[in-house]
Scaffold this motif. Structure first.
Motif, short mmCIF file in Angstrom:
data_model
loop_
_atom_site.label_atom_id
_atom_site.label_comp_id
_atom_site.label_asym_id
_atom_site.label_seq_id
_atom_site.Cartn_x
_atom_site.Cartn_y
_atom_site.Cartn_z
N TYR A 47 -4.70 1.08 -16.14
CA TYR A 47 -4.10 1.46 -14.69
C TYR A 47 -4.93 1.84 -13.82
CZ TYR A 47 -0.10 2.45 -17.83
OH TYR A 47 0.88 1.28 -19.18
N GLY A 48 -4.31 1.04 -12.70
CA GLY A 48 -5.97 1.54 -11.74
C GLY A 48 -5.21 1.35 -10.08
N PRO A 49 -6.14 1.58 -9.18
CA PRO A 49 -5.70 0.79 -7.65
C PRO A 49 -5.98 -0.34 -7.64
CG PRO A 49 -7.76 2.62 -7.46
CD PRO A 49 -7.20 2.22 -8.90
N GLY A 50 -5.11 -1.19 -6.90
CA GLY A 50 -5.06 -2.75 -6.72
C GLY A 50 -5.83 -2.85 -5.32
N TYR A 53 -5.05 -5.77 -15.26
CA TYR A 53 -4.54 -3.76 -15.64
C TYR A 53 -2.63 -4.01 -14.72
CZ TYR A 53 -6.71 -2.55 -11.48
OH TYR A 53 -7.34 -3.04 -9.52
N THR A 54 -2.46 -2.59 -15.04
CA THR A 54 -1.06 -2.26 -13.78
C THR A 54 -2.30 -2.64 -12.77
OG1 THR A 54 -0.19 -1.60 -15.59
CG2 THR A 54 0.04 -0.32 -13.79
N ALA A 55 -2.20 -2.94 -11.36
CA ALA A 55 -2.58 -1.88 -10.53
C ALA A 55 -1.88 -1.02 -9.45
CB ALA A 55 -3.19 -3.58 -10.07
N SER A 56 -1.91 -0.60 -8.65
CA SER A 56 -0.56 0.03 -7.78
C SER A 56 -1.31 0.14 -7.05
CB SER A 56 0.20 0.58 -8.44
OG SER A 56 0.59 1.44 -7.71
N GLU A 57 -0.41 0.22 -5.73
CA GLU A 57 -1.70 1.34 -4.74
C GLU A 57 -0.88 2.56 -4.81
OE1 GLU A 57 -3.77 -2.82 -2.74
OE2 GLU A 57 -4.02 -0.37 -2.96
N ASP A 58 -0.01 3.18 -5.42
CA ASP A 58 1.08 4.05 -5.10
C ASP A 58 0.67 5.14 -6.61
OD1 ASP A 58 4.05 5.47 -5.63
OD2 ASP A 58 2.20 6.24 -5.30
N ASP A 59 -0.91 5.77 -6.42
CA ASP A 59 -1.42 6.60 -7.14
C ASP A 59 -0.19 7.48 -8.37
OD1 ASP A 59 -4.56 7.53 -5.50
OD2 ASP A 59 -4.05 5.41 -6.95
#
Lengths: 324, 307, 298
Positions: free
Chosen positions: A161-164, A188-194
């Motif tokens: 999991y990590g930032p986009g 990986y699961t990317a998201s701007e939302d931590d």
């Protein structure tokens, strides 16, 4: 000798701060201040915006979370006044600013110890070396199971999991660990939302991820921190280790970038000053580490004198700590 | 005197005529807005998609199995997103179609008027719940419950999303199918009963086949709705485009991608912005085709009765 | 020979009776099955509502309604979201109701039933089925970027109006269709123009039906999140909008925001906000039902 100058600067800056905050409180301002950018810096900006709202209720402050890169795009398009950034401005962005004659002030606001976390029930990870991190996260990485990292670890899948890609944390992590900003494996699961990352890692035994220290601090009892060995033995990020630089190489300053033209508006100026005055307390409150007092004093000076430009044309992230 | 009256009435008539014309044009203009809306939607989706397809060949997009638009090296195969959407839709249909149809049969064949007056409003209530509430429900209730059944399930998983979307579209199937079944003339039922059929036989062999067009149309509309569903899957199903077959893992649907990329605040221009439109265009086309087919089914297969 | 047929027919009769029993049993089981399944659906609804109430009830107080969102759960509230929702719905109503009703009137009272009206009809039916997020993307492209309205209430209101316009048109048309032709013919016979008939006779007669449809469409708009996320993104908004060009947030977005946070308290806050949202929707639907009831009584 050093103590004396330190004491002097503390006294000076607090007097400075008092006068400034007093003058801001004296008049009731109106207008808008638009912030956007890093999700790492967001907790600080949100706290500042909230506190500022009680001092200047007629000023409308909005804080978005588009990621450092996304925020810079808006910043350069003139859509926002302040960009929250968890990395310094890139060369390309600097060029764009220059070509459009956009002056900006670069203000460091706190230290962050970029944290690597795993699930609470992960019993085997005691620490990770930088080269192990690189092996897991590099572009084209073939690591699929925990045992691919260290043979003694379980032969079960690892889920990342990590930032986009718009995130400054992403840029910083990839540059420091993988050698080039943006060089990362994509699966990986990317998201701007931590927050989404926290939720994912929390519920997944096979999980590993990285984000700003504040998000670990806020969820300490449901996550497990991984000490990082940067060559001097495994160090876990704490207030002390981040402050004295021993949590390396993942300690870094985080910034706000203010558009120089925006400072013409009194509400933006008042907000910027309020930000810097309250950064020490509020960043500590959300889990980051305040910078030395002279840095904040310096920043206030620069706002007063409208000193634009970036202090470092940082080519590598390692320069960051050295420069300040 | 009468000549004056005549003149007045002619003048009045003329004024009336022009006023009438003006108002008619105004109203027609309003009606035109709906046409303009469709034209605008298609134009914008097409324009941005075409500039996207300047960079990325259409076959790569439609047939590629790797959706990595923002990393380098980038890959723009939309199949993982499509697969994610279809997974959710399939799971939702598995739940909504049997329950919805059974509910419709109950309402039209078995329920007393009093029972109808209780169940119908409940269904309307279920249909009116905003999708973000279903997302909340999935994350805070369904996933923990699923975790006790399948301990290896991830926090963000497709099953949770499917269940919740299924609940969401089930009132649609129930209400529309109920309307279709009720439209079947009673004479058909009565004649079947007269011949000694049981209620089960009447329902399944007479009524449902008679109202089949409406029932199928309701399925298609519900599926179209499930495909376009955004909030529940964004909150519950995850953000990892992948083509795995298991419901216990995190996936990414087309709709979730559109929302999750920069949480909706994508700066204009650039390939990231264009991917939004390419995916939205695909979504639009799929739901449009489903809607058109369902309308066609309704019109074509509607049995007409002389009664 | 007689005995053979007798045995055969009595056998057949027995078989028939036995099968009849089985068939009736099957029918009873089936009806039980259908009833159970239906109540399952109702139970799911109650489980959902119960879950929401249990989690959110403790947070519902005056402070919750009158505070802005905060990083501290105990300080947080829905003031900006609630006011934003009210602002948005008012603007959406102001824009979409006139256009929607006007279109319905045109289609029913003025347009010749030819190819053009058929095309418009088909078009509206299709627009009603377009996913809400596509409207969001269009709103982003046209209103936010194209017309430069940025993330303002106006962008949001225009986008949502486009979204519910087809719903209003379809519902209004249904209502107008129920007005008997005799009303119109009577007016025409007295020399009224089409518009006079429409305005003075058809509209008042279908008013309650139109109102019901409008209320249901607006309640749909209140609960929509995706298009507004595309318009304004997820921003921290801790102030009340003062004009149509201001930034804003609405209840569904605030709920989404809070649900996304990992801390349990924020989930409970979200539940509280959901209770408020459902309360508003319930009120609107109850009003619509009441109006329908009153109209049917006449």
């Amino acid at each position: 000798m050093k103590l004396k100058t330190l004491a002097k600067s503390i006294v000076l800056s607090s007097v400075f701060a008092l006068t400034f905050s007093n003058s801001a409180m004296a008049e009731k301002l109106r207008g808008t201040v638009a912030l956007d950018g890093s999700s790492t810096v967001f907790p600080i900006s949100e706290a500042v915006a909230e506190e500022f709202g009680s001092v200047q209720p007629r000023v409308r402050v909005t804080v978005g979370v588009s990621g450092t890169g996304g925020g810079f795009k808006k910043f350069l398009a003139g859509e926002i006044d302040i960009n929250d950034a968890s990395r310094p401005i890139k060369a390309k962005e600097l060029e764009m600013a220059a070509s459009q004659s956009i002056g900006f002030l670069e203000i460091p606001v706190a230290y962050d110890g970029l944290s690597v976390v795993v699930n609470k029930n992960n019993t085997w990870v005691d620490h990770l070396t930088v080269s192990e991190l690189n092996k897991i996260w590099q572009r084209g990485s073939t690591v699929k199971n925990w045992s691919d990292v260290r043979p003694s670890w379980p032969n079960t899948p690892i889920r990342l999991y990590g930032p986009g890609t718009d995130s400054g944390t992403f840029d910083y992590f990839t540059e420091t660990i993988n050698g080039k900003s943006g060089a990362s494996r994509p699966d990986y699961t990317a998201s701007e939302d931590d927050n989404a990352l926290v939720q994912g890692i929390r519920g997944d035994k096979a999980a590993m991820g990285y984000f700003g220290f504040a998000y670990y601090e806020a969820n300490k009892d449901t996550l497990k921190i991984v000490p990082i060995d940067g060559g001097k033995g495994p160090i876990a990020p704490t207030m002390t280790t981040i402050n004295n630089g021993s949590y390396a190489p993942l300690s870094r300053p985080v910034f706000i970038y203010i558009r120089e033209k925006a400072l013409d508006r009194p509400e933006v100026k008042a907000f910027a000053e309020f930000y810097i005055n309250n950064a020490p307390t509020l960043s500590a409150e959300v889990g980051y580490i305040p910078l030395p007092a002279y840095v904040y004093e310096n920043a206030l000076n620069r706002i007063k004198n409208r000193e634009v430009g970036t202090a470092y044309y940082a080519k590598t992230a390692a320069d960051l700590l050295v420069a300040k | 005197m009468s000549k004056e009256l005549e003149q007045v009435s002619i003048l009045g008539g003329q004024k009336l005529y022009w006023g009438e014309f003006l108002i008619k044009s105004l109203l027609a203009g309003c009606a035109l807005i709906s046409i303009i809306t469709t034209v605008v939607i298609i134009t914008i989706l097409a324009k941005e998609s075409f500039s996207f397809f300047d960079h990325v060949p259409f076959t790569d997009f439609i047939l590629g199995t790797s959706w990595i638009p923002l990393f380098e090296p980038s890959s723009y195969g939309v199949l993982p997103l499509l697969w994610g959407t279809l997974t959710i839709t399939f799971g939702a249909a598995l739940i909504a179609i049997p329950i919805g149809l059974a509910t419709a049969i109950f309402l039209s064949e078995y329920a007393s008027p009093k029972m109808r007056s209780i169940v119908k409003p409940l269904l309307e209530l279920l249909a009116g719940i905003p999708t973000v509430v279903y997302g909340y429900f999935a994350l805070t209730f369904v996933t923990p419950v699923l975790k006790t059944i399948f301990p290896e399930i991830q926090v963000f998983n497709a099953l949770s999303g499917s269940i919740v979307v299924g609940i969401m579209v089930l009132p649609m199937i129930a209400t529309l199918s109920d309307n279709a079944l009720r439209a079947v003339p009673d004479s058909l039922r009565q004649s079947a009963y007269a011949l000694g059929a049981t209620s089960y036989e009447v329902s399944t062999k007479i009524v449902v086949p008679a109202g089949l067009s409406g029932v199928i149309a309701s399925f298609l509309l519900a599926i179209s709705r499930a495909i376009g569903e955004t909030m529940a899957v964004t909150l519950a199903a995850g953000a990892t485009p992948n083509m795995s077959l298991t419901f216990l893992e995190s996936i990414q649907t087309m709709t979730a991608y559109i929302v999750q990329v920069s949480m909706g605040d994508t700066p204009a221009g650039g390939i990231a912005y264009q991917t939004l439109f390419a995916v939205a265009a695909l979504l639009f086309v799929i739901t449009l085709i489903l809607n058109i087919i369902s309308q066609w089914v309704l019109k074509r297969y509607q049995e007409t009765y002389d009664a | 020979m007689n005995t053979a047929t007798e045995t055969n027919s009595s056998e057949a009769a027995n078989k028939h009776l036995v099968r009849l029993e089985a068939r009736h049993r099957k029918a009873r089981l089936f009806s039980l099955f259908c009833a159970t399944v239906t109540w399952m659906g109702a139970t799911l609804l109650f489980v959902l509502l119960y879950q929401v109430c249990v989690q959110g009830y403790q947070w519902l107080d005056l402070q919750f309604l009158t505070s802005f969102p905060s990083r501290f759960p105990y300080k947080a509230g829905i003031k900006s979201a609630l006011v934003g929702t009210l602002w948005l719905i008012s603007m959406v109503a102001f824009i979409s109701i006139p256009i929607g009703v006007a279109t319905a009137l045109y289609l029913e009272e003025f347009a010749k039933k030819g190819l053009i009206s058929r095309v418009i009809e088909l078009n509206i039916a299709n627009l009603a089925g377009v996913p809400s997020i596509v409207y969001g993307i269009i709103g982003l492209a046209i209103f936010v970027r194209g017309m430069g309205l940025e993330r303002s209430l106006l962008s949001g209101a225009l986008t949502m109006s486009l979204l519910i316009l087809p719903v209003i048109i379809i519902a209004s048309r249904e209502a107008i269709k129920t007005v008997p032709m005799s009303t119109r013919h009577a007016a025409f016979a007295l020399g009224a123009t089409r518009w006079q008939t429409a305005w003075a006779h058809v509209l008042p007669a279908s008013f309650s039906g139109i109102l019901t449809g409008v209320i249901l469409a607006l309640s749909r708009a209140i609960g929509e999140t995706a298009p507004l996320i595309m318009i304004g993104g997820l921003t921290y908004v801790a102030f009340l909008p003062e004009g149509p060009m201001d930034a804003f947030t609405v209840l569904p977005i605030q709920i989404f925001n809070w649900v996304s946070r990992p801390q349990q308290e924020f989930h409970e806050l979200a539940a509280g906000a959901i209770i408020v949202l459902l309360g508003v929707l319930l009120l609107m639907n109850a009003t619509a039902i009441y109006i329908r009831y009153k109209a049917e009584k006449k």
